[in-house]
Design an enzyme around this catalytic site. Structure first.
Site, PDB file in Angstrom:
ATOM      1  N   GLU A 284      -3.964  36.363  -9.213  1.00 36.92           N
ATOM      2  CA  GLU A 284      -3.372  35.032  -8.996  1.00 36.92           C
ATOM      3  C   GLU A 284      -4.525  34.049  -9.026  1.00 36.92           C
ATOM      4  O   GLU A 284      -5.443  34.143  -8.211  1.00 36.92           O
ATOM      5  CB  GLU A 284      -2.669  34.969  -7.630  1.00 36.92           C
ATOM      6  CG  GLU A 284      -1.591  36.022  -7.432  1.00 36.92           C
ATOM      7  CD  GLU A 284      -0.383  35.800  -8.315  1.00 36.92           C
ATOM      8  OE1 GLU A 284      -0.266  34.724  -8.918  1.00 36.92           O
ATOM      9  OE2 GLU A 284       0.439  36.725  -8.418  1.00 36.92           O
ATOM     10  N   CYS A 318      -3.560  26.156  -3.805  1.00 34.38           N
ATOM     11  CA  CYS A 318      -3.511  26.452  -5.235  1.00 34.38           C
ATOM     12  C   CYS A 318      -2.336  25.726  -5.876  1.00 34.38           C
ATOM     13  O   CYS A 318      -2.363  25.390  -7.054  1.00 34.38           O
ATOM     14  CB  CYS A 318      -3.397  27.942  -5.457  1.00 34.38           C
ATOM     15  SG  CYS A 318      -2.278  28.690  -4.283  1.00 34.38           S
TER      16      CYS A 318
HETATM   17  N1  LIG Z   1      -2.524  31.479  -7.709  1.00 32.25           N
HETATM   18  C1  LIG Z   1      -2.587  31.660  -6.411  1.00 32.25           C
HETATM   19  O1  LIG Z   1      -1.694  32.213  -5.776  1.00 32.25           O
HETATM   20  C2  LIG Z   1      -3.801  31.191  -5.662  1.00 32.25           C
HETATM   21  C3  LIG Z   1      -3.778  31.180  -4.266  1.00 32.25           C
HETATM   22  C4  LIG Z   1      -4.910  30.750  -3.561  1.00 32.25           C
HETATM   23  C5  LIG Z   1      -6.039  30.354  -4.254  1.00 32.25           C
HETATM   24  N2  LIG Z   1      -6.023  30.348  -5.602  1.00 32.25           N
HETATM   25  C6  LIG Z   1      -7.205  29.899  -6.333  1.00 32.25           C
HETATM   26  O2  LIG Z   1      -8.385  30.334  -5.672  1.00 32.25           O
HETATM   27  C7  LIG Z   1      -9.438  29.418  -5.881  1.00 32.25           C
HETATM   28  C8  LIG Z   1     -10.077  29.052  -4.551  1.00 32.25           C
HETATM   29  O3  LIG Z   1     -10.501  30.198  -3.887  1.00 32.25           O
HETATM   30  P1  LIG Z   1     -12.017  30.704  -3.877  1.00 32.25           P
HETATM   31  O4  LIG Z   1     -12.931  29.540  -3.965  1.00 32.25           O
HETATM   32  O5  LIG Z   1     -12.151  31.624  -2.721  1.00 32.25           O
HETATM   33  O6  LIG Z   1     -12.065  31.531  -5.239  1.00 32.25           O
HETATM   34  P2  LIG Z   1     -13.260  32.440  -5.794  1.00 32.25           P
HETATM   35  O7  LIG Z   1     -12.795  32.964  -7.107  1.00 32.25           O
HETATM   36  O8  LIG Z   1     -14.555  31.741  -5.745  1.00 32.25           O
HETATM   37  O9  LIG Z   1     -13.368  33.643  -4.740  1.00 32.25           O
HETATM   38  C9  LIG Z   1     -12.286  34.491  -4.466  1.00 32.25           C
HETATM   39  C10 LIG Z   1     -12.827  35.842  -4.016  1.00 32.25           C
HETATM   40  O10 LIG Z   1     -13.478  36.475  -5.112  1.00 32.25           O
HETATM   41  C11 LIG Z   1     -14.757  36.943  -4.699  1.00 32.25           C
HETATM   42  N3  LIG Z   1     -15.645  36.990  -5.872  1.00 32.25           N
HETATM   43  C12 LIG Z   1     -16.472  36.026  -6.337  1.00 32.25           C
HETATM   44  N4  LIG Z   1     -17.081  36.446  -7.459  1.00 32.25           N
HETATM   45  C13 LIG Z   1     -16.616  37.701  -7.710  1.00 32.25           C
HETATM   46  C14 LIG Z   1     -16.835  38.646  -8.753  1.00 32.25           C
HETATM   47  N5  LIG Z   1     -17.668  38.403  -9.765  1.00 32.25           N
HETATM   48  N6  LIG Z   1     -16.149  39.814  -8.705  1.00 32.25           N
HETATM   49  C15 LIG Z   1     -15.284  40.075  -7.708  1.00 32.25           C
HETATM   50  N7  LIG Z   1     -15.044  39.220  -6.702  1.00 32.25           N
HETATM   51  C16 LIG Z   1     -15.701  38.045  -6.703  1.00 32.25           C
HETATM   52  C17 LIG Z   1     -15.170  35.954  -3.632  1.00 32.25           C
HETATM   53  O11 LIG Z   1     -16.219  36.460  -2.841  1.00 32.25           O
HETATM   54  C18 LIG Z   1     -13.853  35.762  -2.888  1.00 32.25           C
HETATM   55  O12 LIG Z   1     -13.629  36.808  -1.983  1.00 32.25           O
HETATM   56  C19 LIG Z   1      -8.809  28.238  -6.595  1.00 32.25           C
HETATM   57  O13 LIG Z   1      -9.070  28.353  -7.967  1.00 32.25           O
HETATM   58  C20 LIG Z   1      -7.329  28.415  -6.324  1.00 32.25           C
HETATM   59  O14 LIG Z   1      -6.464  27.820  -7.266  1.00 32.25           O
HETATM   60  C21 LIG Z   1      -4.946  30.771  -6.319  1.00 32.25           C
END
Ligand SMILES: NC(=O)c1ccc[n+]([C@@H]2O[C@H](COP(=O)([O-])OP(=O)(O)OC[C@H]3O[C@@H](n4cnc5c(N)ncnc54)[C@H](O)[C@@H]3O)[C@@H](O)[C@H]2O)c1
Length: 521
Positions: A284, A318
């Protein structure tokens, strides 16, 4: 165990009542007395504490909320192997037995609602109402998936002929790696973890580095409710910990919620050779959520709903609105009214009851929104700007409405994830739909129109996962609005919906020749 009662959403708190506010304030006192919370790497019965990851209050940089260890590559390996070892026993339980534990975890959350909401206020600057709603959503996920897994265990009926028995059942896939974001710091990790556990998988959770204490609450709730320690591990850490986890060859399913670039990276990693099975990815991701406003829209409905969708939680949902496409006949009226509404938004600390816009999560986020604000000023015009909050203390950004941007402006197509709303004029709703169709994101969207034929036309053309008509575009409820995006916004798996659990299981069909010759003794 008695049959589970039908699912109902957990009611949110009525914050206008004084006793409720007092209970929340007491929850905050209890949380503050425990800060900083120490978050361990927690694998089976082993806990290792550390101080590698520090989460601070976004509204007060001096206040340390949690200090966490960062899981090493060896610990990632140990967590996955421990989960793989615990899988046999957990998956052998009937779904109803697993459901008992999940429902007990929901009870654990219910008993601690005030403290958990307070923790979200501190660690992620979620305003009280949003924080409470997040805890309710976590409860909903537990209750909903517990019931869903019991139903799924029945399998599906198949066509039968004499002398042959065909059975379709769903089996858990093994180890689920859950990687979660900070913006719904308990609900989102709990949702993905609960789906994995309910269907009989063992789970390893990597919470966001901005919200490790909320991640710990998720794992505590499940373990204290009787989920075996081997079946749910906690691996705090930064992105590399998540990357090591999803790369592990023993991981069968990856449930990720977060940004688009990380989601795409994970999809690529999932296809790397060396895994024991094809890794399934539930992802997501981000969005660029548009609200369309037709000439006949009721602005008394549209203006408050757009303001709520764009600025509540500082635009960090999001599902938040970040772009409005409005019919040219009412463009100026809408902008004027939006400007009036935005200028009186109360920007302030998340722990103050009644604020509208809290600080954003961290310095990088503040800088990112400020860059887009500067670009909007340069390429277009700032039509309204709210209060700037308390910049000496936290990561505040003034809520802003930008207009007159050129069609190619990145402000109109990139996810900003902050309190910046772009409004653009369109000749017609069909022209607006053409622009929506050009986007690679398709998460949420909205429409304000009174003509039912317009509604029908937009519904038919809209690519988004969740379209809201004549209402705000945030606040999806488990079971009522299954949530998730299409195109580059996600794999279309719909959290909180009837099909979600299917992503955590594999279908197996058994066909038996039921004719027997002779007697088996
Ligand atoms: N579509 C949905 O349901 C939904 C819901 C909530 C948030 N979001 C999205 O999430 C984003 C905000 O959240 P964020 O800043 O925590 O996102 P992010 O992608 O920076 O981080 C999410 C998670 O991924 C981990 N991560 C980072 N790099 C990684 C890698 N290379 N491999 C594996 N894991 C890794 C992070 O440590 C964290 O736990 C926004 O883009 C938002 O739209 C989407």
């Amino acid at each position: 165990m008695a049959a589970l009662s039908p699912f109902v959403n957990e009611p949110i708190l009525e914050l206008r009542r004084a006793p409720i506010r007092e209970a929340l304030a007491a929850g905050m006192e209890a949380v503050d007395a425990r800060l900083p919370i120490r978050v361990p790497v927690w694998i089976g019965e082993d806990r290792r504490e550390g101080e590698d990851v520090v989460s601070t209050d976004p509204g007060n940089r001096e206040r340390v909320v949690a200090v966490a260890a960062s899981a090493t590559a060896d610990e990632v390996d140990a967590a996955v192997r421990t989960a793989a070892g615990a899988f046999a026993e957990w998956s052998a339980l009937p779904a109803a037995r697993r459901a008992e534990r999940l429902v007990a975890a929901a009870g654990w959350l219910r008993e601690r609602r005030a403290e958990l909401a307070a923790l979200e206020v501190r660690e992620c600057a979620k305003p009280w109402g949003e924080a409470d709603a997040d805890v309710c959503e976590a409860i909903d996920f537990l209750e909903f998936y517990a019931r869903g897994a019991v139903a799924l265990e029945e399998g599906k009926p198949l066509f039968q002929v004499p002398g042959e028995r065909n059975v379709l059942h769903y089996a858990p896939r093994g180890v689920v790696a859950v990687v979660s974001p900070w913006n719904f710091p308990i609900a989102i990790p709990m949702g993905m973890v609960a789906a994995g556990l309910a269907t009989g998988n063992a789970v390893v959770l990597k919470p966001a580095e901005q919200s490790p204490a909320c991640g710990l609450a998720v794992v505590r709730a499940l373990r204290e409710a009787g989920v075996p320690s081997g079946a749910i591990a906690l691996l705090p850490g930064e992105g590399e910990t998540g990357a090591a986890l999803v790369r592990h060859p023993e991981v069968a399913t990856i449930a990720f919620t977060g940004s688009g670039p990380v989601g795409l990276e994970i999809l690529k990693t999932a296809a790397e050779p060396g895994a024991r099975q094809l890794k399934r990815v539930v992802a997501e991701m981000g969005g660029k959520n548009c609200v369309l406003v037709d000439a006949d829209a009721d602005l008394d409905d549209a203006v408050p709903a757009i303001v709520e969708s764009a600025f509540i939680y500082a635009g960090q949902k999001c599902s938040a609105a970040s772009r409005v496409l409005v019919h040219e006949a009412i463009h100026d009226a809408l902008v004027e009214r939006l400007a009036g509404a935005v200028e009186v938004l109360v920007v302030g600390q998340a722990d103050t009851f009644g604020i509208d816009v809290p600080p954003v999560i961290e310095r990088d986020a503040q800088e990112c929104v400020e860059r887009y604000r500067a670009l909007a000023r340069e390429q277009g015009r700032i039509a309204a700007q709210g209060d700037g909050g308390e910049p000496d203390h936290g990561w505040f950004v003034a809520p802003t409405v930008a207009v007159d941007l050129p069609p190619e402006s990145p402000v109109l197509s990139e996810e900003i994830f902050g309190p910046l709303l772009a409004v653009e004029r369109v000749r017609s709703i069909d022209a607006a739909m053409d622009r929506v169709d050009e986007l690679s994101f398709a998460l949420t969207g909205g429409l304000f129109a009174r003509n039912p034929h317009t509604v029908e036309r937009v519904v038919r053309r809209s690519p988004v996962g969740n379209l809201y008509v004549n209402r705000a575009i945030t606040g999806a409820m488990v079971g009522r609005q299954p949530f998730g995006g299409n195109r580059l916004s996600g794999t279309g798996t719909k959290a909180g919906g009837p099909d979600y659990l299917l992503h955590f299981v594999e279908p197996r069909v058994v066909t038996e020749n039921t004719l027997r010759h002779g007697l088996v003794i």
